[in-house]
Design a protein around this motif. Structure first.
Motif, PDB file in Angstrom:
ATOM      1  N   VAL A 219      30.714  76.490  23.743  1.00 17.43           N
ATOM      2  CA  VAL A 219      30.490  75.211  23.066  1.00 17.43           C
ATOM      3  C   VAL A 219      31.479  75.076  21.916  1.00 17.43           C
ATOM      4  O   VAL A 219      31.554  75.950  21.049  1.00 17.43           O
TER       5      VAL A 219
ATOM      6  N   ALA B  24      28.284  69.641  25.610  1.00 18.17           N
ATOM      7  CA  ALA B  24      27.801  70.071  24.299  1.00 18.17           C
ATOM      8  C   ALA B  24      28.955  70.181  23.322  1.00 18.17           C
ATOM      9  O   ALA B  24      30.046  70.639  23.683  1.00 18.17           O
TER      10      ALA B  24
ATOM     11  N   ASN C 239      24.274  67.241  22.640  1.00 14.65           N
ATOM     12  CA  ASN C 239      24.793  67.026  23.991  1.00 14.65           C
ATOM     13  C   ASN C 239      24.978  65.535  24.238  1.00 14.65           C
ATOM     14  O   ASN C 239      24.277  64.708  23.647  1.00 14.65           O
TER      15      ASN C 239
ATOM     16  N   ASN D 214      16.727  69.522  25.087  1.00 15.37           N
ATOM     17  CA  ASN D 214      17.048  69.946  23.731  1.00 15.37           C
ATOM     18  C   ASN D 214      15.801  69.855  22.875  1.00 15.37           C
ATOM     19  O   ASN D 214      15.072  68.863  22.911  1.00 15.37           O
TER      20      ASN D 214
ATOM     21  N   THR E 268      19.063  74.310  23.334  1.00 18.05           N
ATOM     22  CA  THR E 268      19.443  73.427  24.433  1.00 18.05           C
ATOM     23  C   THR E 268      19.730  74.207  25.701  1.00 18.05           C
ATOM     24  O   THR E 268      20.013  75.412  25.677  1.00 18.05           O
TER      25      THR E 268
ATOM     26  N   GLU F  32      21.698  76.611  19.435  1.00 16.37           N
ATOM     27  CA  GLU F  32      22.941  76.043  18.943  1.00 16.37           C
ATOM     28  C   GLU F  32      23.103  76.373  17.458  1.00 16.37           C
ATOM     29  O   GLU F  32      22.123  76.623  16.758  1.00 16.37           O
TER      30      GLU F  32
END
Length: 836
Positions: free
Chosen positions: A45, A324, A337, A769, A783, A818
């Motif tokens: 990501v 993402a 996202n 998410n 997520t 995340e």
């Protein structure tokens, strides 16, 4: 202590650490000598850091092109209608139909009218994308994705127009362009043809109603007051919300009066509303049927936190439908996202607030029936005079073949979607959002910078197309609003049918934004939606909102507990994914009606098994079959029940639309919901207690419980003949996810051999998410977005390590954390790239 054996690796590691430390060490988030810094984490990501809007979105465009270059090339061509140019004449029809959905000059005019900082978003994105394309074309042997080589063409440069059209072609035309008015008219014509005008119209009203007073609504019925939380997060101030009892004053006129203004359909007409075909819905439920959401406020969680979980159901594709990213700088601090990747993050958090979305429920489109001058398809009657259609000629390039042209027609109402030449009529679609597509995109982008509900609502008021927006913040507030420009329709218009194009059913402006469905800090302490009705009085041509609704699978479980833990909130996803969506409306009556079955009989064994069943169909042992025999029984019984109750009362072509049982189909599971026919059957079971008047008795005087019992016994007998008397042998193969190598319009976006199958099918978001707020800040965002972050396949066929590394996480209902802080991004940095 870890030893580094290679000196070059040691130097590289030291430089990476210095770069990461540098990019986190100043207000802009990157070293002063570099305009853009990109850090990728363990799942690939990217987090982009920059000081200016243009630089930030340049970095964004660049990382998208690194991960999804072929997918994005085909997404762009899909929505602007240039697929045949690279894939050949098999895609000419797609390009023809796509060109009829928008006016390129109008979209460009909207872009040209943007302010400098808003334009920098689109221009920066295109610039970053092009920068990566230039790198790829300069080193094709190493960087050109294999799909380009196989398809025999190369990527082309992007413009701000291309970036905007990603949004216009997906979130606007796909999710805000649906209408079922012409197909409704077809059904009404069939009913009146079979039963005569009076009886046919009465039956139409019964099977396609405007309001079911028992239908679940996201804005709770009769709730007009909410509580606002102060800085300390405690309930403090009462505030009024919109008049939820009448989100719109659109009311159906006399059906006879409306029909008197329309010409009949030709008996052999096979036209189809273009917008409906793009969305993929069919009558009697042509609306978008995708996505769920639940937000649990602090007064209903076990630790006082606020939790928002979104499951947008776009379908399943490879590369994945969503991307993402983290965007940091220039007033943005977003992690989340977004589809493809649009230039707006649709699902995420900025630390102060979080937001999500489900498909829009508002009626922002009308089909108009234009009366043509005989012998001239471009001349029509409006306000008593002959008007001439605008005709735009589009050139379509075709690989290996001569170029071809197509003509796009439009009237005062909008683009022509179909002609009925046998009756000298044409159908056009008028949309309240036409001319405001780019404004809506910018409003959504700017909403991600909001710090409170008022700022969020301000951007919602600028959204012209229909969408559901959801909100939660660090102070414990939760909210819901359904943006979209709602037309004021004349009193003589029945919203279920095409409007007369003669000039006597013209819109009378728009309703004020305050009348849109919206609620803030509901008394029930949570917000939940699974494409159910937005609020009382929200009338549509495509809704058929009913007491029978899959959102009940979520709300019933939320209501069952006074307070929910984080795991409870996650478990709702699993329960909804495997829920049998027909069971709760049929089994209680069936169980009560079959208490007299002989002990030891096969029917009694099955009945008792159903009585103990949890109404879920899963495959816990992963053998490719549903674990419970109840899944097999329901798939046999429900279609038989629908046929027994409805087939004798509906013309064959109408019954065919109500016959499916709603269970996921092998290879194309879609987004299952309760059987459309069950809405009619359950209302008939309720009789005078139904929220829709019952003028025709579908049970023909028989007791509903007796009919349920009769059809159940027949289903059991048929299954015993097929499988035997051991319930363990009543096996049904599971439906599966197919991550298709084509995009949502059926256009290849990967190699033909890149489809991925995953079992069992789960009726859940394409991505999920979960954002948790506690202690005045966002403390976590978890997520999952399968197959993986990157769709890159190198010229030799080697796939990115992040090509499919989220599949197992998705199957197990897991998620990846995340990184919301600079420190967390730095701690998990796997690569650092700077762009000047």
């Amino acid at each position: 202590m870890r030893r580094i054996k290679n000196i070059a690796a040691a130097i590289s590691l030291a430089l990476t650490g210095a770069l990461v430390a540098g990019c986190m060490g100043n207000a802009g988030g990157h070293p002063a000598e570099d305009r853009i810094t990109i850090i990728r984490d363990g799942y690939g990501v990217p987090h982009v850091y920059a000081d200016t809007t243009r630089d930030l979105f340049t970095g964004y465009g660049y990382v998208i092109a690194e991960d999804r270059l072929y997918q994005m090339e085909m997404a762009r061509r899909s929505v602007i209608g240039t697929v045949a140019e690279v894939l050949g004449e098999a895609y000419v029809n797609h390009d023809v139909s796509t060109r009829a959905l928008f006016d390129p000059q109008d979209i460009q005019r909207q872009i040209d009218a943007l302010g400098a900082d808003d334009f920098a978003i689109l221009d920066g994105y295109a610039s970053g994308f092009n920068r990566r394309i230039d790198e790829v074309l300069a080193d094709k042997a190493r960087l050109l994705p294999r799909q380009f080589i196989d398809a025999g063409f190369e990527p082309t440069r992007w413009t701000p127009y291309d970036v905007a059209m990603l949004y216009v072609g997906t979130m606007v035309n796909r999710y805000s362009g649906s209408s079922s008015e012409v197909s409704n008219y077809q059904a009404l014509s069939s009913l009146t043809g079979s039963y005569g005008d009076s009886a046919g119209r009465a039956l139409f009203d019964q099977i396609y109603w405007l309001e079911d007073e028992h239908a679940p609504t996201t804005v709770p019925r009769n709730e007009t007051v909410a509580m606002k939380r102060d800085e300390a997060g405690t309930a403090a101030q009462q505030i009024a919300v919109a008049d939820n009892a009448s989100a719109t004053d659109e009311k159906a006129s006399s059906l006879s009066g409306h029909l008197a203004r329309l010409r009949p359909l030709s008996a052999d007409w096979k036209g189809m509303e273009l917008a409906g075909s793009i969305v993929g819905g069919t009558w009697p439920d042509a609306r978008p049927t995708t996505s769920n959401m639940w937000i649990i406020g602090p007064d209903k969680t076990d630790d006082g936190s606020t939790m928002l979980l979104n499951g947008p159901q776009f379908g399943w594709f490879n590369p994945g439908y969503v991307f993402a990213v983290g965007l940091h700088g220039a007033g943005f601090d977003i992690v989340g996202n977004t589809p493809f990747a649009l230039p707006v993050i649709l699902f995420g958090t900025n630390g102060k607030i979080s937001w999500g979305a489900t498909a829009g429920p508002l009626d922002v489109n009308d089909m108009y029936q234009e009366t043509l001058v005989p012998g001239d398809k471009t001349a029509y009657l409006h306000n008593g005079t002959v008007q001439r259609m605008k005709v735009r000629t589009e050139l379509i390039k075709v690989k290996g073949k001569p170029d071809t042209t197509t003509e796009v027609y439009s009237t005062v109402h909008g683009f022509v979607t179909s002609f009925d030449p046998g009756n000298n009529t044409a159908y056009t679609k008028k949309s309240s959002w036409a001319g405001f597509e780019v404004q809506s995109l910018i409003a959504w982008i700017r909403s991600t910078q909001a710090g409170n509900w008022e700022e969020f609502l301000d951007q919602a008021s600028r959204m012209a197309h229909t969408i559901n927006w959801y909100y939660a913040d660090a102070k414990g507030n939760i909210g819901y609003v359904s943006p979209g420009y709602l037309p004021r329709r004349p009193a003589n218009q029945d919203v279920r049918l095409p409007a007369s194009g003669a000039g006597d059913m013209e819109w009378e402006g728009f309703h004020p934004f305050s009348s849109n469905p919206q609620v803030f800090n509901t008394a029930q302490k949570y917000v939940v939606n699974w494409n159910n009705q937005a609020g009382p009085g929200t009338l549509t041509d495509f809704g058929n909102y009913s007491i029978v609704d899959r959102v009940n699978e979520l709300s019933s479980r939320i209501e069952a507990k006074p307070r929910l833990s984080r795991q409870d909130v996650l478990d709702l996803n699993r329960a909804g994914s495997f829920a049998d969506l027909n069971a709760r409306y049929l089994l209680p009556t069936l169980i009560d009606a079959t208490t007299d079955l002989p002990a030891g009989s096969m029917a009694r064994i099955v009945r008792d098994h159903l009585a103990a069943w949890n109404w879920e169909s899963a495959d816990a042992d992963d053998d490719g079959y549903y674990d419970d025999a109840a899944a097999t029984l329901m798939r046999k019984w429900v279609p038989a029940l629908l046929e027994r109750v409805l087939k004798d009362d509906l013309p064959a072509e109408v019954f065919a639309r109500y016959a499916p049982a709603g269970y996921p189909a092998a290879g194309n599971p879609g987004s299952p919901r309760p059987a459309a026919g069950l809405k009619l059957v359950y209302n008939a079971m309720l009789g005078a207690g139904a929220g829709v008047p019952q003028t025709v008795d579908f049970f023909n005087g028989e007791a509903p419980a007796a009919v349920l019992k009769e059809t159940f016994l027949a289903a059991v007998a048929a299954l015993e003949d097929q499988f035997g008397s051991n319930l363990a042998d009543w096996k049904t193969p599971v439906a599966t996810h197919l991550f298709r190598p084509q995009n949502f319009l059926g256009i290849p976006q990967a190699g033909a051999d890149e489809g991925i199958e995953l079992a069992p099918f789960m009726n859940r978001g394409t991505e999920n998410n979960l954002v948790v707020f506690k202690g005045g800040k966002a403390v976590s965002l978890c997520t999952v977005a399968p197959p993986g972050q990157s769709g890159f396949v190198d010229p030799n066929g080697v796939k990115s390590p992040h090509y499919a590394d989220q599949l197992e996480l998705y199957k197990s209902f897991g998620c990846k954390e995340e990184h919301l802080s600079r420190e967390a991004v730095r701690a998990d940095a796997r690569s650092v790239r700077t762009l000047d």
